[in-house]
Design an enzyme around this catalytic site. Structure first.
Site, mmCIF file in Angstrom:
data_model
loop_
_atom_site.group_PDB
_atom_site.id
_atom_site.type_symbol
_atom_site.label_atom_id
_atom_site.label_comp_id
_atom_site.label_asym_id
_atom_site.label_seq_id
_atom_site.Cartn_x
_atom_site.Cartn_y
_atom_site.Cartn_z
ATOM 1 N N THR A 187 -8.579 25.142 -32.890
ATOM 2 C CA THR A 187 -7.835 23.630 -32.438
ATOM 3 C C THR A 187 -7.103 23.220 -31.672
ATOM 4 O O THR A 187 -7.351 21.926 -31.012
ATOM 5 C CB THR A 187 -6.913 23.777 -33.642
ATOM 6 O OG1 THR A 187 -7.632 24.096 -34.689
ATOM 7 C CG2 THR A 187 -5.817 22.733 -33.785
ATOM 8 N N ASP B 261 -15.906 25.096 -34.126
ATOM 9 C CA ASP B 261 -14.751 25.911 -34.405
ATOM 10 C C ASP B 261 -15.487 27.443 -34.766
ATOM 11 O O ASP B 261 -16.576 27.416 -35.108
ATOM 12 C CB ASP B 261 -14.853 24.792 -35.715
ATOM 13 C CG ASP B 261 -14.048 25.584 -36.686
ATOM 14 O OD1 ASP B 261 -13.005 24.922 -37.740
ATOM 15 O OD2 ASP B 261 -13.944 26.452 -37.379
ATOM 16 N N SER B 262 -13.743 28.100 -34.924
ATOM 17 C CA SER B 262 -14.183 29.023 -34.696
ATOM 18 C C SER B 262 -14.766 29.873 -35.781
ATOM 19 O O SER B 262 -15.384 31.759 -36.289
ATOM 20 C CB SER B 262 -13.156 30.301 -33.843
ATOM 21 O OG SER B 262 -12.206 30.536 -35.141
ATOM 22 N N SER B 263 -15.547 29.333 -36.538
ATOM 23 C CA SER B 263 -16.114 29.849 -38.119
ATOM 24 C C SER B 263 -17.536 30.283 -37.724
ATOM 25 O O SER B 263 -18.205 30.125 -38.227
ATOM 26 C CB SER B 263 -15.590 28.633 -39.112
ATOM 27 O OG SER B 263 -14.296 28.574 -39.622
ATOM 28 N N THR C 133 -8.578 29.848 -34.106
ATOM 29 C CA THR C 133 -7.680 31.219 -34.372
ATOM 30 C C THR C 133 -8.284 31.697 -35.582
ATOM 31 O O THR C 133 -8.241 32.816 -36.042
ATOM 32 C CB THR C 133 -6.498 30.515 -35.103
ATOM 33 O OG1 THR C 133 -6.737 29.394 -35.790
ATOM 34 C CG2 THR C 133 -5.590 30.269 -33.916
ATOM 35 N N ASP C 134 -9.360 30.819 -36.412
ATOM 36 C CA ASP C 134 -9.876 31.798 -37.581
ATOM 37 C C ASP C 134 -10.415 33.041 -37.440
ATOM 38 O O ASP C 134 -10.677 33.702 -38.246
ATOM 39 C CB ASP C 134 -10.867 30.745 -38.282
ATOM 40 C CG ASP C 134 -10.291 29.433 -38.838
ATOM 41 O OD1 ASP C 134 -9.117 29.508 -39.003
ATOM 42 O OD2 ASP C 134 -10.616 28.184 -39.549
#
Ligand code: ASP
Length: 365
Positions: A37, A81-83, A113-114
């Site tokens: 993010t 995106d860390s996913s 952060t995920d």
């Protein structure tokens, strides 16, 4: 899957400020931007947040110039995106640090952060003889937004990565810094997707708190025992699964998971201090799996506390079956540790022994 080698062709190194990078005597910090993010923008077409190429870090956060450090950046292309994080990307981050290790005093990883707690845990196991800080941070609001938490998180992470005492790094371990608190990375859990205090570490104290000063809790900071050249172990085995117990868990489903071909390890998230239902089919499945050589690690679903197998009747059979106690490890620390140990070519009994021992302070002994 075993992850060994990587490509660096998609990485770019940018001196963010060529003027200060000329001075080699200055404290040097490498910022590795992987995504998240902190560097996202809202796509007008869909209204969703998506990562962008965030290569203007010093432009976005000009306050960093005031440190008078030599700050350089490496950006992941594409930003993630860390996913979408995975073991081969953990290796990519680790090898980026290894490649630049001697030229920098500390490292800051900007990360979504995920899955930040998984990456922090994985990195902590990968590095042997680490004597410099690796600080992961990110934000809940993009850095371009007015109320962003990204600026403070980044600025203080850089300050912590640079902090030294008697010419040695104050925090030579893999950490997460978020919302004024520094945590041991492999003890941290994402607990909130909306609050700025997105992380916590219930079973281990904060390593530092940033207020008017940054107060380090030195007695809790991890220092590696074997001093030597930095080593990076890059192999993971992803033939693993996490099973979270719940009342009503069904025999057919449980059995099917344990019979997955090639399955090597299970993190069993149990009730309370390590308890499961005392039904025969469950005990039978677990015994057969352990006999087949599947490593089963027992951790608690509770945020705090630990597994004590044998405290209740409902965990005694697990102990008798040869299930390993994960004590007070987080789920994130447990699954990454299992993948890491399975990747190291160790025997079954060595893996079990190391699971229950502290590699990098992830478990209380
Ligand atoms: N989905 C984002 C990520 O993990 C969330 C964040 O960065 O806070 O990349």
């Amino acid at each position: 899957m075993r992850v060994k080698c990587l490509e660096f062709d998609k990485l770019q190194t940018n001196p963010t400020n060529p003027m200060i990078s000329e001075n080699i005597n200055k404290t040097s910090i490498l910022i590795i931007y992987t995504g998240g993010t902190i560097g996202m923008v809202q796509r007008p077409e869909t209204g969703t947040l998506a990562p962008v190429k965030f290569d203007q870090i010093l432009k976005e956060v000009p306050e960093l110039n005031k440190f008078n450090y030599n700050i350089q950046t490496v950006i992941f292309n594409p930003a993630l995106d860390s996913s979408n994080m995975n073991p081969s990307l953990w290796v990519k981050i680790a090898l980026t640090i290894k490649k630049n290790y001697n030229n920098f005093d500390g490292f800051v990883i900007l990360h979504g952060t995920d899955t930040m707690a998984y990456t922090a845990s994985a990195l902590s196991y990968m590095f042997e003889n680490l004597d410099k800080p690796i600080i992961l941070t990110g934000s809940q609001l993009p850095i371009g937004t007015i109320r962003t938490d990204g600026k403070e998180n980044l600025i203080t992470s850089v300050e912590i990565a640079a902090a030294k005492e008697a010419a040695k790094s104050k925090v030579p371990e893999v950490c997460i810094y978020f919302d004024f608190k520094l945590y041991r990375g492999n003890r941290t859990v994402k607990r909130d997707s909306e609050q700025f205090s997105a992380f916590h570490s219930v079973n281990y104290p904060e390593l530092a708190v940033a207020g008017v000063d940054i107060r380090f809790n030195s007695e809790f900071i991890y220092h590696t025992e074997n001093k030597g050249i930095l080593k990076v172990n890059t192999r993971f085995d992803d033939n693993v699964v996490i099973i979270k117990m719940f009342p009503g868990i069904n025999e057919k489903v449980f059995k099917a998971i344990l019979e997955i071909p090639g399955l090597k390890g299970i993190v069993l998230e149990t009730f309370g201090s390590g308890n499961v239902p005392t039904v025969q089919w469950l005990t039978g499945c677990i015994k057969r799996a352990v006999k087949k050589g599947i490593v089963i690690l027992n951790i608690t679903q509770c945020e705090g506390g630990r597994v004590i197998m044998g405290q209740y009747e409902t965990s005694l059979e697990l102990l008798n079956a040869g299930v390993v106690s994960g004590n007070d490890m987080t789920s994130e620390a447990a699954i990454t540790k299992l993948m890491f140990l399975l990747g190291q070519g160790l025997s079954n009994s060595e893996i079990k022994m190391y699971l229950n021992k502290s590699l990098r302070g992830e478990i209380s002994e």
